[in-house]
Design a protein around this motif. Structure first.
Motif, PDB file in Angstrom:
ATOM      1  N   CYS A 193      -7.003   2.951  -4.856  1.00  0.00           N
ATOM      2  CA  CYS A 193      -7.010   1.687  -3.931  1.00  0.00           C
ATOM      3  C   CYS A 193      -7.928   0.572  -4.868  1.00  0.00           C
ATOM      4  N   THR A 247      -1.040   5.761  -7.548  1.00  0.00           N
ATOM      5  CA  THR A 247      -2.317   4.441  -8.056  1.00  0.00           C
ATOM      6  C   THR A 247      -3.779   4.774  -7.031  1.00  0.00           C
ATOM      7  N   ALA A 260       4.382  -2.202  -6.444  1.00  0.00           N
ATOM      8  CA  ALA A 260       2.874  -1.833  -6.434  1.00  0.00           C
ATOM      9  C   ALA A 260       2.457  -2.093  -8.021  1.00  0.00           C
ATOM     10  N   PRO A 302      -1.200  -3.907  -9.418  1.00  0.00           N
ATOM     11  CA  PRO A 302      -2.086  -2.217  -8.991  1.00  0.00           C
ATOM     12  C   PRO A 302      -1.887  -1.042  -9.425  1.00  0.00           C
ATOM     13  N   ALA A 303      -1.190  -1.414 -10.114  1.00  0.00           N
ATOM     14  CA  ALA A 303      -1.139  -0.078 -10.758  1.00  0.00           C
ATOM     15  C   ALA A 303      -1.286  -0.134 -12.404  1.00  0.00           C
ATOM     16  N   GLY A 347      -2.589  -6.260  -1.416  1.00  0.00           N
ATOM     17  CA  GLY A 347      -1.915  -4.913  -0.923  1.00  0.00           C
ATOM     18  C   GLY A 347      -1.437  -4.486   0.743  1.00  0.00           C
ATOM     19  N   CYS A 387       1.559   2.073  -3.675  1.00  0.00           N
ATOM     20  CA  CYS A 387       0.336   2.386  -4.658  1.00  0.00           C
ATOM     21  C   CYS A 387       0.829   3.963  -3.963  1.00  0.00           C
ATOM     22  N   CYS A 427       0.797  -1.136   0.342  1.00  0.00           N
ATOM     23  CA  CYS A 427      -0.054   0.321  -0.139  1.00  0.00           C
ATOM     24  C   CYS A 427       0.987   1.534  -0.120  1.00  0.00           C
TER      25      CYS A 427
END
Length: 261
Positions: free
Chosen positions: A181, A179, A201, A204-205, A192, A174, A171
């Motif tokens: 959430c 990025t 990350a 998630p990106a 994460g 991120c 996290c």
């Protein structure tokens, strides 16, 4: 005038146990970084890169892969005895890898399913991390490991200092990337909050929830994580599959007890 004494270069050994070779390939992929580093060290044993392998002792040994066979037990003890520092690299070496799924099932059934002649296969009932058998100086997480973190670990041990590897969750990465959430904004399940940082990350990106390839972070709060996954629409079976991948042994060790149906 006398010539200054010539100090031998530190000797590096890279070894493989039960694994896919991905973490060793990460080291080979560090082409630009390895060129200046190669002038400072002697790569004495690295079968993935060269057939010219030299016996120990080694100043630093990097070990990829889990202990999965009787031969591995004897070999890792020998490597430990020949190594000043021993660092495990990747999920297999630090957590037993995806092959640690055998730890929760019948290994004989797995062996018969995979091999046409299982009688010829010698294997242990479990797949375990290197640290379960010998002292380890540092564990570098990932499946595969991050090349920047790997170079940091090598240079740190050659300089006799502790590697500067963060122990916070994905996290944090991120937030640094800006990025959004995924669980909050889109209801996408993501590990994460409980996964060790190191990948930048990446998933998630690109709109894909983290699936924990770096294993649990030092601040993992699994009892709080499970209800969040359920609220994102995952069933009990989905949650189990989500956690039981590359770092199944690490995540299973901190999973809360499940309610009886």
């Amino acid at each position: 005038m006398a010539e200054p004494p010539v100090h031998p270069r530190p000797r590096l050994g890279v070894f493989k146990f039960a694994s896919c070779d991905g973490c060793q390939l990460t080291l080979l992929d560090c082409e630009d970084e390895l060129l200046p580093l190669a002038a400072e060290i002697e790569i004495a044993h690295f079968a993935e890169a060269s057939s010219d392998v030299q016996p120990g002792p080694y100043d630093l040994s990097l070990v990829e892969g889990s202990v999965s066979t009787p031969e591995h037990l004897e070999r890792i003890r020998r490597i430990r005895a020949e190594s000043r520092h021993l660092v495990t690299i990747g999920a297999c070496a630090t957590a037993g890898g995806v092959q640690a799924l055998r730890n929760f099932a019948d290994v004989a059934e797995f062996r018969a399913t995979v091999y046409a002649k299982p009688d010829y296969i010698e294997t242990l009932a479990t797949s375990t991390p290197i640290s379960a058998h010998v002292p380890v100086d540092f564990e570098l997480r990932g499946c595969p490991i991050d090349r920047g973190q790997l170079i940091e670990v090598i240079t740190a041990f050659l300089a006799d200092r502790r590697p500067d590897i963060p122990d916070h969750s994905v996290c944090f990465a991120c937030k640094r990337r800006g990025t959004t959430c995924l669980p909050v904004a889109h209801g996408i399940p993501c590990l994460g909050p409980v996964t060790h940082a190191g990948c930048g990350a990446l998933c998630p990106a690109y709109g894909r929830g983290c699936y924990g390839c770096f294993g649990p972070s030092g601040s993992t709060n699994m009892p709080a994580m499970i209800p969040l996954l359920r609220s994102d629409g995952m069933s009990e079976e989905d949650v189990l599959r989500f956690l039981h991948t590359f770092n199944v042994a690490k995540f299973a060790a901190i999973e809360p007890e499940r309610e009886e149906p």
